[in-house]
Motif scaffolding. Structure first.
Motif, PDB file in Angstrom:
ATOM      1  N   VAL A 752      45.499   1.723 -10.241  1.00 29.87           N
ATOM      2  CA  VAL A 752      44.422   0.759 -10.428  1.00 29.87           C
ATOM      3  C   VAL A 752      43.192   1.516 -10.876  1.00 29.87           C
ATOM      4  O   VAL A 752      42.931   2.634 -10.418  1.00 29.87           O
ATOM      5  CB  VAL A 752      44.121  -0.003  -9.110  1.00 29.87           C
ATOM      6  CG1 VAL A 752      42.906  -0.907  -9.273  1.00 29.87           C
ATOM      7  CG2 VAL A 752      45.326  -0.825  -8.661  1.00 29.87           C
ATOM      8  N   SER A 753      42.414   0.939 -11.764  1.00 32.95           N
ATOM      9  CA  SER A 753      41.125   1.506 -12.162  1.00 32.95           C
ATOM     10  C   SER A 753      40.017   0.791 -11.399  1.00 32.95           C
ATOM     11  O   SER A 753      40.051  -0.433 -11.247  1.00 32.95           O
ATOM     12  CB  SER A 753      40.898   1.337 -13.667  1.00 32.95           C
ATOM     13  OG  SER A 753      41.819   2.114 -14.406  1.00 32.95           O
ATOM     14  N   LEU A 754      39.068   1.573 -10.907  1.00 35.08           N
ATOM     15  CA  LEU A 754      37.909   1.012 -10.217  1.00 35.08           C
ATOM     16  C   LEU A 754      36.687   1.100 -11.119  1.00 35.08           C
ATOM     17  O   LEU A 754      36.422   2.148 -11.720  1.00 35.08           O
ATOM     18  CB  LEU A 754      37.614   1.772  -8.921  1.00 35.08           C
ATOM     19  CG  LEU A 754      38.626   1.674  -7.783  1.00 35.08           C
ATOM     20  CD1 LEU A 754      38.127   2.468  -6.575  1.00 35.08           C
ATOM     21  CD2 LEU A 754      38.868   0.226  -7.386  1.00 35.08           C
ATOM     22  N   ILE A 755      35.961   0.010 -11.213  1.00 34.84           N
ATOM     23  CA  ILE A 755      34.669   0.002 -11.900  1.00 34.84           C
ATOM     24  C   ILE A 755      33.634  -0.433 -10.880  1.00 34.84           C
ATOM     25  O   ILE A 755      33.715  -1.526 -10.318  1.00 34.84           O
ATOM     26  CB  ILE A 755      34.653  -0.956 -13.102  1.00 34.84           C
ATOM     27  CG1 ILE A 755      35.745  -0.582 -14.100  1.00 34.84           C
ATOM     28  CG2 ILE A 755      33.282  -0.955 -13.769  1.00 34.84           C
ATOM     29  CD1 ILE A 755      35.858  -1.551 -15.258  1.00 34.84           C
ATOM     30  N   GLY A 756      32.671   0.425 -10.599  1.00 32.55           N
ATOM     31  CA  GLY A 756      31.629   0.090  -9.638  1.00 32.55           C
ATOM     32  C   GLY A 756      30.258   0.192 -10.264  1.00 32.55           C
ATOM     33  O   GLY A 756      30.015   1.029 -11.127  1.00 32.55           O
ATOM     34  N   ILE A 757      29.365  -0.685  -9.802  1.00 27.74           N
ATOM     35  CA  ILE A 757      27.998  -0.664 -10.313  1.00 27.74           C
ATOM     36  C   ILE A 757      27.038  -0.491  -9.142  1.00 27.74           C
ATOM     37  O   ILE A 757      27.197  -1.126  -8.086  1.00 27.74           O
ATOM     38  CB  ILE A 757      27.687  -1.950 -11.117  1.00 27.74           C
ATOM     39  CG1 ILE A 757      26.273  -1.884 -11.715  1.00 27.74           C
ATOM     40  CG2 ILE A 757      27.865  -3.200 -10.283  1.00 27.74           C
ATOM     41  CD1 ILE A 757      25.992  -2.974 -12.740  1.00 27.74           C
ATOM     42  N   ARG A 758      26.081   0.420  -9.296  1.00 27.31           N
ATOM     43  CA  ARG A 758      25.081   0.743  -8.273  1.00 27.31           C
ATOM     44  C   ARG A 758      25.739   1.097  -6.937  1.00 27.31           C
ATOM     45  O   ARG A 758      26.584   1.983  -6.903  1.00 27.31           O
ATOM     46  CB  ARG A 758      24.078  -0.418  -8.127  1.00 27.31           C
ATOM     47  CG  ARG A 758      23.226  -0.630  -9.371  1.00 27.31           C
ATOM     48  CD  ARG A 758      22.310   0.543  -9.638  1.00 27.31           C
ATOM     49  NE  ARG A 758      21.216   0.633  -8.674  1.00 27.31           N
ATOM     50  CZ  ARG A 758      20.582   1.759  -8.384  1.00 27.31           C
ATOM     51  NH1 ARG A 758      20.935   2.890  -8.969  1.00 27.31           N
ATOM     52  NH2 ARG A 758      19.580   1.772  -7.528  1.00 27.31           N
ATOM     53  N   LEU A 759      25.431   0.407  -5.840  1.00 26.74           N
ATOM     54  CA  LEU A 759      26.027   0.781  -4.559  1.00 26.74           C
ATOM     55  C   LEU A 759      27.540   0.601  -4.595  1.00 26.74           C
ATOM     56  O   LEU A 759      28.277   1.345  -3.939  1.00 26.74           O
ATOM     57  CB  LEU A 759      25.429  -0.044  -3.422  1.00 26.74           C
ATOM     58  CG  LEU A 759      25.839   0.398  -2.013  1.00 26.74           C
ATOM     59  CD1 LEU A 759      25.334   1.793  -1.700  1.00 26.74           C
ATOM     60  CD2 LEU A 759      25.339  -0.591  -0.965  1.00 26.74           C
ATOM     61  N   GLY A 760      28.030  -0.381  -5.371  1.00 27.83           N
ATOM     62  CA  GLY A 760      29.468  -0.557  -5.513  1.00 27.83           C
ATOM     63  C   GLY A 760      30.127   0.677  -6.095  1.00 27.83           C
ATOM     64  O   GLY A 760      31.261   1.026  -5.733  1.00 27.83           O
ATOM     65  N   ALA A 761      29.445   1.378  -7.016  1.00 24.58           N
ATOM     66  CA  ALA A 761      29.986   2.613  -7.580  1.00 24.58           C
ATOM     67  C   ALA A 761      30.065   3.696  -6.517  1.00 24.58           C
ATOM     68  O   ALA A 761      31.055   4.428  -6.407  1.00 24.58           O
ATOM     69  CB  ALA A 761      29.114   3.071  -8.743  1.00 24.58           C
ATOM     70  N   THR A 762      29.034   3.819  -5.701  1.00 18.49           N
ATOM     71  CA  THR A 762      29.018   4.824  -4.641  1.00 18.49           C
ATOM     72  C   THR A 762      30.106   4.544  -3.612  1.00 18.49           C
ATOM     73  O   THR A 762      30.827   5.458  -3.186  1.00 18.49           O
ATOM     74  CB  THR A 762      27.643   4.829  -3.951  1.00 18.49           C
ATOM     75  OG1 THR A 762      26.615   4.830  -4.951  1.00 18.49           O
ATOM     76  CG2 THR A 762      27.478   6.031  -3.057  1.00 18.49           C
ATOM     77  N   LEU A 763      30.235   3.288  -3.215  1.00 23.81           N
ATOM     78  CA  LEU A 763      31.263   2.917  -2.243  1.00 23.81           C
ATOM     79  C   LEU A 763      32.655   3.169  -2.797  1.00 23.81           C
ATOM     80  O   LEU A 763      33.552   3.631  -2.080  1.00 23.81           O
ATOM     81  CB  LEU A 763      31.101   1.442  -1.856  1.00 23.81           C
ATOM     82  CG  LEU A 763      29.805   1.077  -1.114  1.00 23.81           C
ATOM     83  CD1 LEU A 763      29.667  -0.428  -1.027  1.00 23.81           C
ATOM     84  CD2 LEU A 763      29.783   1.696   0.273  1.00 23.81           C
ATOM     85  N   ALA A 764      32.863   2.860  -4.096  1.00 21.14           N
ATOM     86  CA  ALA A 764      34.168   3.092  -4.714  1.00 21.14           C
ATOM     87  C   ALA A 764      34.511   4.583  -4.690  1.00 21.14           C
ATOM     88  O   ALA A 764      35.640   4.976  -4.378  1.00 21.14           O
ATOM     89  CB  ALA A 764      34.165   2.556  -6.146  1.00 21.14           C
ATOM     90  N   ALA A 765      33.524   5.434  -5.010  1.00 19.49           N
ATOM     91  CA  ALA A 765      33.771   6.877  -5.040  1.00 19.49           C
ATOM     92  C   ALA A 765      34.037   7.441  -3.649  1.00 19.49           C
ATOM     93  O   ALA A 765      34.757   8.426  -3.494  1.00 19.49           O
ATOM     94  CB  ALA A 765      32.580   7.588  -5.673  1.00 19.49           C
ATOM     95  N   CYS A 766      33.450   6.804  -2.610  1.00 19.63           N
ATOM     96  CA  CYS A 766      33.593   7.307  -1.246  1.00 19.63           C
ATOM     97  C   CYS A 766      34.731   6.647  -0.475  1.00 19.63           C
ATOM     98  O   CYS A 766      35.017   7.035   0.663  1.00 19.63           O
ATOM     99  CB  CYS A 766      32.283   7.085  -0.468  1.00 19.63           C
ATOM    100  SG  CYS A 766      30.863   7.976  -1.133  1.00 19.63           S
ATOM    101  N   SER A 767      35.350   5.640  -1.056  1.00 18.90           N
ATOM    102  CA  SER A 767      36.319   4.837  -0.305  1.00 18.90           C
ATOM    103  C   SER A 767      37.645   5.532  -0.075  1.00 18.90           C
ATOM    104  O   SER A 767      38.411   5.141   0.801  1.00 18.90           O
ATOM    105  CB  SER A 767      36.564   3.510  -1.025  1.00 18.90           C
ATOM    106  OG  SER A 767      37.215   3.743  -2.270  1.00 18.90           O
TER     107      SER A 767
END
Length: 916
Positions: A752-767
């Motif tokens: 799966v590819s994750l696309i995150g924006i702002r805090l969503g990007a940070t949460l995706a990278a840390c998840s």
């Protein structure tokens, strides 16, 4: 009578209760629940933190926090550290708070971060008081322990208190122009709590509502006695309920058994229940009314709406006698003209003396005195006031007893109860506050335009308000006779004076009506001749705007209701209810009249959000007039356009105990489906609203390219089940993992590819989600603490934006950043969040997509954040620009780059043709 040093301090009795019932629930607020073991552990942690911060036994520690479990733990922890707590109201003007800091010699203060600016912080850790001493700030959110020790705390590890040591300082209005601190020792606190438990028949199954602000001693009544009998303190929720009768709603939904209310608030609650044809909530078993004289009419109305047994009590007590001194419990058919204040509590004594301190006979009038070990030690730094108010008198046996002079007129009744007769001096009872007019008058005469000032209470239709007589001098009033109708010039002067008072005094002490004269009339001995002052018919209202007359019939009806409730003769559609003297008590009266006259049940919360006639009328019209409209025209579309659109399915997806609202975008029926799923991770708070439309467009576009795309709302946000206080970063990262796994398993995909924006990007990278082979991070938040500061700044700027609001708005008691509601857990986790892009071979391929104006404080080159690729886009978004923070944006550059990255990666794999 027990000696002070023989009485066990409250904190020791509380510790014993914790040992006896460690697993019972002690305090609850929203989704936070602490057992007695957990509350004790939190309190010990507060004590440890204070000792680390240098707090010494005997010191006074300030507490500037909202109603919350950590507020309770802070007060208990301060006692365990051997210190005394001093409640500080964040609604007070900064000047008043600084005076209290200096007067109490407070060196350490526990507070919520949003209140820090009130104390003139000079750097990140300290600020200066008026005395020049350094004030150490302890952030309340840092005092919350994530877990408790498996071993029970040891009492010997904490300071051993005695009865004569100071427990807390409660500030009240002072006649000298400044508030005065009342000194309550531990023996007094214990004496009160034990009497409270006996008289109100508290038991372990009670659930007491903590409703009052912490700077009013009803809060002591709501918190401390219940904790000595193993019962639960239910702290008022952070968010206002969407109900016309908010208090009844709280009692019902939280199953409250015990409520303590100021008399004025209880009067309004009774009126609201009568107006809405509702009964006293069935869970309630104890109703304590306190603060001022109770209306017998309201008690009789209470009897008509209460269909079960409730212990109803009329309580009386000055702060100097530790909360409550006497209690009266009327019979169900009570019908006397006046409601007595009852008999002394166990451990208390009462006497009625004449001017020579001789006891008066039954039925005769004198001044009420209170005695016993619950008396305060006196007033902080006010020896002359202490000497005048606290006297020693020998009784008939020759023993010396200490008494507090209440300043109230009273008489003994034949049945041993006390009948209250009013005040001896000019002190004013407003709601549950005792106000010294001298303090307001001192603040008034400090204003350059005011030569003389006199403040009195005015009661109209049962509503007491403050009326200020102002002497401006002959020059100031040369063009305005007091016999003329108040001019716009005097109205503007009143508004100017009221505005300056709000910078010096709490809101409840600011008069709303002003009578202007050249000079005050004087008696022959030079005192103000009160009898010959102009009456209130000459008063003008402190209105900041010129009056705009109502236009519609609804506006006229609202103006009439406001005029009656506020006792203001003319109301304009731009007038702010609260600046005209309105309060939360009067809001309930307006709501009740709306029910009676318009048949409309308006939630109290909605009234606070629409405090002018124009806003209220518009809101009511929306409530009444838009329900019949349909969305047929909005949902119509041309069939040819539908063929190009993806197939969208909205549903709820499980993630732990939460159900997340999600939308799945399947490729259009004619489109080749790629063997790839994409999960979009939204931003947070107002940035969610700003980017929502853009991510929706991105989802449609990617589905048209053959990708299965999923958008979802984090737990407690958007349309997902729960509330905003559940959306902590840890929960949101779990949501990302669960959603990613669901997409991979649902479509039998390897990645799966994750696309995150702002805090969503940070949460995706840390998840640390599994099966992720590519993540695209769009303008990620690098530092959670910096992100929070940005949200708080935007929040503050927006509330004070006069382009948006006619007047700057005051921040509410709810912990919130711009666009979202927070609590200490979320704040702590957000502040600790860091974007960490490690260079492990197992990590997914990562690309940063950065808008043109993207800036990371402290980092010159965003490229240093990652060893992977960085795409610099031409789109300018302006996340931190106040003028853009409510504007949705479109980013065609981001859509173009993201599509290319995903398509190039996907082309390396196989494509699966969709079967029709």
């Amino acid at each position: 009578m027990k000696s002070v040093d023989s009485i066990t301090p409250f904190i020791d009795l509380f510790w014993q209760q914790c040992e006896a019932t460690p697993d019972r629930v002690a305090v609850v607020q929203d989704d936070c629940s602490w057992t007695y073991r957990e509350l004790l552990s939190q309190s010990c942690h507060v004590a440890d933190s204070l000792r680390t911060a240098g707090v010494q036994p005997g010191e006074r520690v300030g507490v500037c926090v909202d109603r919350s479990p950590i507020a309770i733990a802070s007060m208990l922890g301060i006692h365990l550290a051997g210190a005394a707590f001093v409640p500080l109201d964040p609604e007070y003007p900064a000047e008043r708070l600084r005076f209290m800091l200096d007067d109490a010699k407070i060196k350490t203060l526990i507070g919520h971060a949003r209140y820090r600016s009130l104390f003139d912080a000079n750097d990140s850790t300290t600020s200066s008081t008026n005395s020049g001493a350094t004030l150490k700030w302890v952030d309340a959110s840092d005092l919350i322990r994530d877990g408790i020790s498996p071993s029970f705390p040891v009492r010997e590890n904490y300071f051993k208190l005695t009865g004569e040591q100071l427990a807390y300082v409660m500030y009240t209005s002072g006649s000298t122009g400044n508030p005065k601190g009342v000194l309550i020792n531990h023996a007094a606190l214990t004496t009160y709590c034990e009497a409270d438990m006996e008289v109100y028949r508290l038991h372990a199954d009670d659930r007491t509502l903590q409703f009052s602000t912490l700077t009013f001693d009803i809060a002591i009544e709501e918190i401390f006695p219940p904790l000595l009998c193993g019962s639960c303190v239910v702290v008022r929720p952070l968010e206002r309920a969407n109900s016309a009768n908010e208090l009844s709603h709280l009692i019902d939904t939280l199953q409250i058994t015990a409520v303590h209310l100021a008399t004025a608030y209880w009067h309004q609650w009774v009126d609201l229940m009568v107006a809405t044809d509702s009964q006293v909530p069935s869970s309630l078993r104890l109703m304590v009314v306190t603060g001022e004289k109770v209306s017998v009419d309201h008690y009789q109305r209470w009897q008509t709406i209460c269909d079960h047994d409730v212990l109803w009590c009329n309580a009386y007590g000055p702060t100097e006698a530790t909360v409550t001194a006497t209690v009266f419990v009327p019979e169900a058919d009570f019908s006397a003209a006046n409601m007595p204040i009852g008999k002394p509590l166990p451990g208390y004594s009462a006497a009625i003396f004449d001017k020579d301190l001789n006891e008066v006979a039954v039925g005769e009038t004198g001044q009420l005195f209170i005695g016993g070990p619950a008396l305060a030690d006196g007033y902080l730094n006010r020896p002359e006031l202490t000497q005048a108010a606290f006297i020693e008198r020998k009784d008939s046996d020759g023993e010396t007893q200490r008494w507090y002079r209440t300043g109230d007129i009273a008489r003994w009744m034949d049945d041993g109860n006390i009948d209250f007769g009013g005040r001896v001096d000019h002190q004013i009872k407003l709601g549950s506050y005792r106000i010294e007019p001298g303090e307001i008058e001192a603040a008034l005469t400090s204003i350059s335009e005011v030569k003389e000032a006199l403040v009195t209470a005015e009661t109209l239709d049962g509503q007491t308000t403050l009326l200020a007589h102002i002497g401006l001098g002959a020059d100031a009033l040369s063009a305005n006779s007091i016999d003329k109708e108040a001019s716009n010039e005097l109205t503007a002067t009143a508004a100017k004076i009221a505005k300056q008072l709000r910078e010096k005094l709490p809101p409840y002490m600011v008069p709303t009506r002003f009578v202007f004269v050249e000079h005050f009339p004087k008696t022959i001995n030079g005192k103000i001749d009160r009898e010959n002052l102009p009456d209130s018919s000459h008063a003008v209202v402190a209105r900041e705007e010129s009056l705009v007359a109502p236009q519609s019939e609804l506006q006229k009806q609202l103006c009439e209701i406001w005029s009656s409730v506020l006792q203001v003769p003319q109301i304009g559609i731009d007038d702010d209810f609260f600046l005209l003297g309105g309060s939360s008590l009067l809001v309930t009266q307006v709501v009740a009249r709306l029910k009676n006259q318009l048949g409309l049940e308006l939630p109290v919360r909605d009234f606070f959000a629409n405090p002018t006639i124009e806003l209220a009328a518009r809101h009511i019209q929306a409530m009444l007039g838009d329900e019949s409209k349909t969305a047929d025209e909005a949902t119509a579309a041309i069939q040819s356009q539908r063929d190009r659109l993806p197939v969208m399915e909205a549903f709820f997806l499980p993630s732990g105990s939460h159900d997340l609202f999600a939308v799945h975008y399947s490729p259009p029926s004619r489109q080749t489906r790629r063997n790839r799923a994409v999960v979009l991770c939204h931003a947070y708070g107002h940035e969610y609203a700003r980017s929502y439309r853009n991510l929706q467009q991105l989802a449609v576009h990617l589905a048209q390219q053959g990708f299965d795309v999923l958008r979802f709302d984090y737990a407690g946000t958007g349309n997902s089940h729960g509330n905003a206080l559940e959306a902590s970063p840890h929960v949101m990262m779990k949501n990302i993992r669960d959603v990613s796994n669901w997409m991979r398993q649902r479509h039998e995909l390897d990645s799966v590819s994750l696309i995150g924006i702002r805090l969503g990007a940070t949460l995706a990278a840390c998840s640390a989600a599994t099966g992720i082979d590519q993540q695209l991070l769009w303008d990620p938040v690098v530092c959670g603490e910096t992100f929070l500061q940005s949200l708080d700044e935007l929040h503050s700027e927006t509330l004070s934006n006069e382009m948006r609001f006619a007047r700057p708005r005051q921040s509410s008691s709810i912990d919130q950043a711009y666009g979202t509601r927070l609590n200490h857990v979320i704040r702590r986790q957000l502040s600790q969040l860091k974007l960490n892009l490690s260079d492990s071979q197992d990590d997914p391929a990562t690309t940063l997509l950065l808008s043109r104006d993207y800036v990371v404080p402290g980092i010159d080159a965003p490229q240093s954040l990652i060893n992977g690729s960085v795409i610099q886009m031409d789109d300018e978004i302006g996340w931190d620009r106040p003028e853009l923070n409510e504007s949705a944006f479109s980013s065609p550059g981001a859509i173009r780059h993201i599509t290319k990255l995903l398509v190039d990666e996907s082309d390396a794999g196989c494509a699966i043709e969709v079967q029709s």
